[in-house]
Design a protein around this motif. Structure first.
Motif, PDB file in Angstrom:
ATOM      1  N   GLY A  12       0.758  -1.237   0.000  1.00 47.37           N
ATOM      2  CA  GLY A  12       0.000   0.000   0.000  1.00 47.37           C
ATOM      3  C   GLY A  12       0.791   1.291   0.000  1.00 47.37           C
ATOM      4  O   GLY A  12       0.201   2.372   0.018  1.00 47.37           O
ATOM      5  N   ALA A  13       2.104   1.232  -0.017  1.00 51.18           N
ATOM      6  CA  ALA A  13       2.900   2.467  -0.048  1.00 51.18           C
ATOM      7  C   ALA A  13       2.648   3.190  -1.370  1.00 51.18           C
ATOM      8  O   ALA A  13       2.529   2.567  -2.426  1.00 51.18           O
ATOM      9  CB  ALA A  13       4.384   2.154   0.111  1.00 51.18           C
ATOM     10  N   ASP A  14       2.561   4.492  -1.300  1.00 53.16           N
ATOM     11  CA  ASP A  14       2.278   5.311  -2.474  1.00 53.16           C
ATOM     12  C   ASP A  14       3.397   6.327  -2.670  1.00 53.16           C
ATOM     13  O   ASP A  14       3.647   7.137  -1.774  1.00 53.16           O
ATOM     14  CB  ASP A  14       0.935   6.014  -2.294  1.00 53.16           C
ATOM     15  CG  ASP A  14       0.575   6.865  -3.483  1.00 53.16           C
ATOM     16  OD1 ASP A  14       1.020   8.045  -3.519  1.00 53.16           O
ATOM     17  OD2 ASP A  14      -0.148   6.367  -4.371  1.00 53.16           O
ATOM     18  N   ILE A  15       4.034   6.300  -3.821  1.00 57.21           N
ATOM     19  CA  ILE A  15       5.175   7.179  -4.076  1.00 57.21           C
ATOM     20  C   ILE A  15       4.784   8.652  -3.996  1.00 57.21           C
ATOM     21  O   ILE A  15       5.511   9.461  -3.406  1.00 57.21           O
ATOM     22  CB  ILE A  15       5.851   6.856  -5.430  1.00 57.21           C
ATOM     23  CG1 ILE A  15       7.096   7.721  -5.647  1.00 57.21           C
ATOM     24  CG2 ILE A  15       4.888   7.039  -6.590  1.00 57.21           C
ATOM     25  CD1 ILE A  15       8.228   7.454  -4.736  1.00 57.21           C
ATOM     26  N   ASN A  16       3.650   9.022  -4.546  1.00 56.87           N
ATOM     27  CA  ASN A  16       3.245  10.433  -4.535  1.00 56.87           C
ATOM     28  C   ASN A  16       2.966  10.922  -3.118  1.00 56.87           C
ATOM     29  O   ASN A  16       3.338  12.039  -2.748  1.00 56.87           O
ATOM     30  CB  ASN A  16       2.039  10.657  -5.447  1.00 56.87           C
ATOM     31  CG  ASN A  16       2.398  10.444  -6.896  1.00 56.87           C
ATOM     32  OD1 ASN A  16       3.452  10.888  -7.356  1.00 56.87           O
ATOM     33  ND2 ASN A  16       1.548   9.742  -7.618  1.00 56.87           N
ATOM     34  N   GLU A  17       2.325  10.088  -2.314  1.00 61.26           N
ATOM     35  CA  GLU A  17       2.054  10.436  -0.914  1.00 61.26           C
ATOM     36  C   GLU A  17       3.374  10.610  -0.149  1.00 61.26           C
ATOM     37  O   GLU A  17       3.542  11.540   0.630  1.00 61.26           O
ATOM     38  CB  GLU A  17       1.212   9.337  -0.282  1.00 61.26           C
ATOM     39  CG  GLU A  17       0.804   9.602   1.144  1.00 61.26           C
ATOM     40  CD  GLU A  17      -0.038   8.462   1.696  1.00 61.26           C
ATOM     41  OE1 GLU A  17       0.341   7.920   2.743  1.00 61.26           O
ATOM     42  OE2 GLU A  17      -1.052   8.113   1.058  1.00 61.26           O
TER      43      GLU A  17
ATOM     44  N   LYS B  25       4.631  14.082   1.578  1.00 61.90           N
ATOM     45  CA  LYS B  25       4.829  14.078   3.026  1.00 61.90           C
ATOM     46  C   LYS B  25       6.186  14.672   3.410  1.00 61.90           C
ATOM     47  O   LYS B  25       6.302  15.397   4.389  1.00 61.90           O
ATOM     48  CB  LYS B  25       4.711  12.653   3.568  1.00 61.90           C
ATOM     49  CG  LYS B  25       4.900  12.540   5.068  1.00 61.90           C
ATOM     50  CD  LYS B  25       4.700  11.117   5.546  1.00 61.90           C
ATOM     51  CE  LYS B  25       4.893  11.016   7.043  1.00 61.90           C
ATOM     52  NZ  LYS B  25       4.640   9.652   7.536  1.00 61.90           N
ATOM     53  N   PHE B  26       7.210  14.371   2.635  1.00 61.94           N
ATOM     54  CA  PHE B  26       8.553  14.834   2.954  1.00 61.94           C
ATOM     55  C   PHE B  26       9.017  15.981   2.052  1.00 61.94           C
ATOM     56  O   PHE B  26      10.187  16.343   2.055  1.00 61.94           O
ATOM     57  CB  PHE B  26       9.541  13.661   2.882  1.00 61.94           C
ATOM     58  CG  PHE B  26       9.275  12.631   3.940  1.00 61.94           C
ATOM     59  CD1 PHE B  26       9.670  12.848   5.255  1.00 61.94           C
ATOM     60  CD2 PHE B  26       8.595  11.464   3.638  1.00 61.94           C
ATOM     61  CE1 PHE B  26       9.411  11.907   6.232  1.00 61.94           C
ATOM     62  CE2 PHE B  26       8.330  10.519   4.607  1.00 61.94           C
ATOM     63  CZ  PHE B  26       8.731  10.739   5.917  1.00 61.94           C
ATOM     64  N   ASN B  27       8.072  16.550   1.289  1.00 67.27           N
ATOM     65  CA  ASN B  27       8.359  17.693   0.421  1.00 67.27           C
ATOM     66  C   ASN B  27       9.568  17.419  -0.483  1.00 67.27           C
ATOM     67  O   ASN B  27      10.511  18.201  -0.555  1.00 67.27           O
ATOM     68  CB  ASN B  27       8.577  18.957   1.254  1.00 67.27           C
ATOM     69  CG  ASN B  27       8.518  20.207   0.398  1.00 67.27           C
ATOM     70  OD1 ASN B  27       7.815  20.240  -0.612  1.00 67.27           O
ATOM     71  ND2 ASN B  27       9.255  21.222   0.784  1.00 67.27           N
ATOM     72  N   LEU B  28       9.524  16.269  -1.164  1.00 60.80           N
ATOM     73  CA  LEU B  28      10.625  15.843  -2.018  1.00 60.80           C
ATOM     74  C   LEU B  28      10.249  15.924  -3.488  1.00 60.80           C
ATOM     75  O   LEU B  28       9.076  15.842  -3.849  1.00 60.80           O
ATOM     76  CB  LEU B  28      11.007  14.387  -1.699  1.00 60.80           C
ATOM     77  CG  LEU B  28      11.482  14.110  -0.283  1.00 60.80           C
ATOM     78  CD1 LEU B  28      11.625  12.607  -0.078  1.00 60.80           C
ATOM     79  CD2 LEU B  28      12.812  14.808  -0.032  1.00 60.80           C
ATOM     80  N   THR B  29      11.253  16.078  -4.308  1.00 53.33           N
ATOM     81  CA  THR B  29      11.066  15.983  -5.752  1.00 53.33           C
ATOM     82  C   THR B  29      11.955  14.857  -6.260  1.00 53.33           C
ATOM     83  O   THR B  29      12.921  14.467  -5.615  1.00 53.33           O
ATOM     84  CB  THR B  29      11.440  17.303  -6.467  1.00 53.33           C
ATOM     85  OG1 THR B  29      12.798  17.615  -6.162  1.00 53.33           O
ATOM     86  CG2 THR B  29      10.543  18.433  -6.022  1.00 53.33           C
TER      87      THR B  29
END
Length: 86
Positions: A68-73, A77-81
């Motif tokens: 269930g991990a979601d890359i976009n979430e 969450k960590f303000n990453l690009t």
């Protein structure tokens, strides 16, 4: 040798696995074409390991999408690009 164009040091792993084929694992990682060719001539089916962190200025995050991990979430969450490679 593509990874070395990005200055990512590489080392061989057992085929279809994550165990290093070298004595010192990621510490043996190299950008040297002669060394890399030698490794893969002796083990052509080897997986490619990349030394992460300071060695290659590369951070890897392994998200378990099957659970269930979601890359976009995660990125939000960590303000990453992300810089995607093709």
């Amino acid at each position: 040798l593509y990874a070395t164009e990005w200055k990512w040091k590489v080392f061989p792993l057992i085929p279809m696995g994550k165990t290093p084929l070298t004595t010192h694992g990621f510490q043996d990682a190299s950008l040297e074409t002669d060394q890399i060719n030698k490794w893969w001539l002796s083990a052509p089916q080897a997986n490619i390991g990349i030394a992460t962190g300071k060695e290659s200025n590369l951070v890897v995050v392994d998200l378990d999408t099957a659970k269930g991990a979601d890359i976009n979430e995660f990125l939000q969450k960590f303000n990453l690009t992300v810089e995607w490679l093709e």
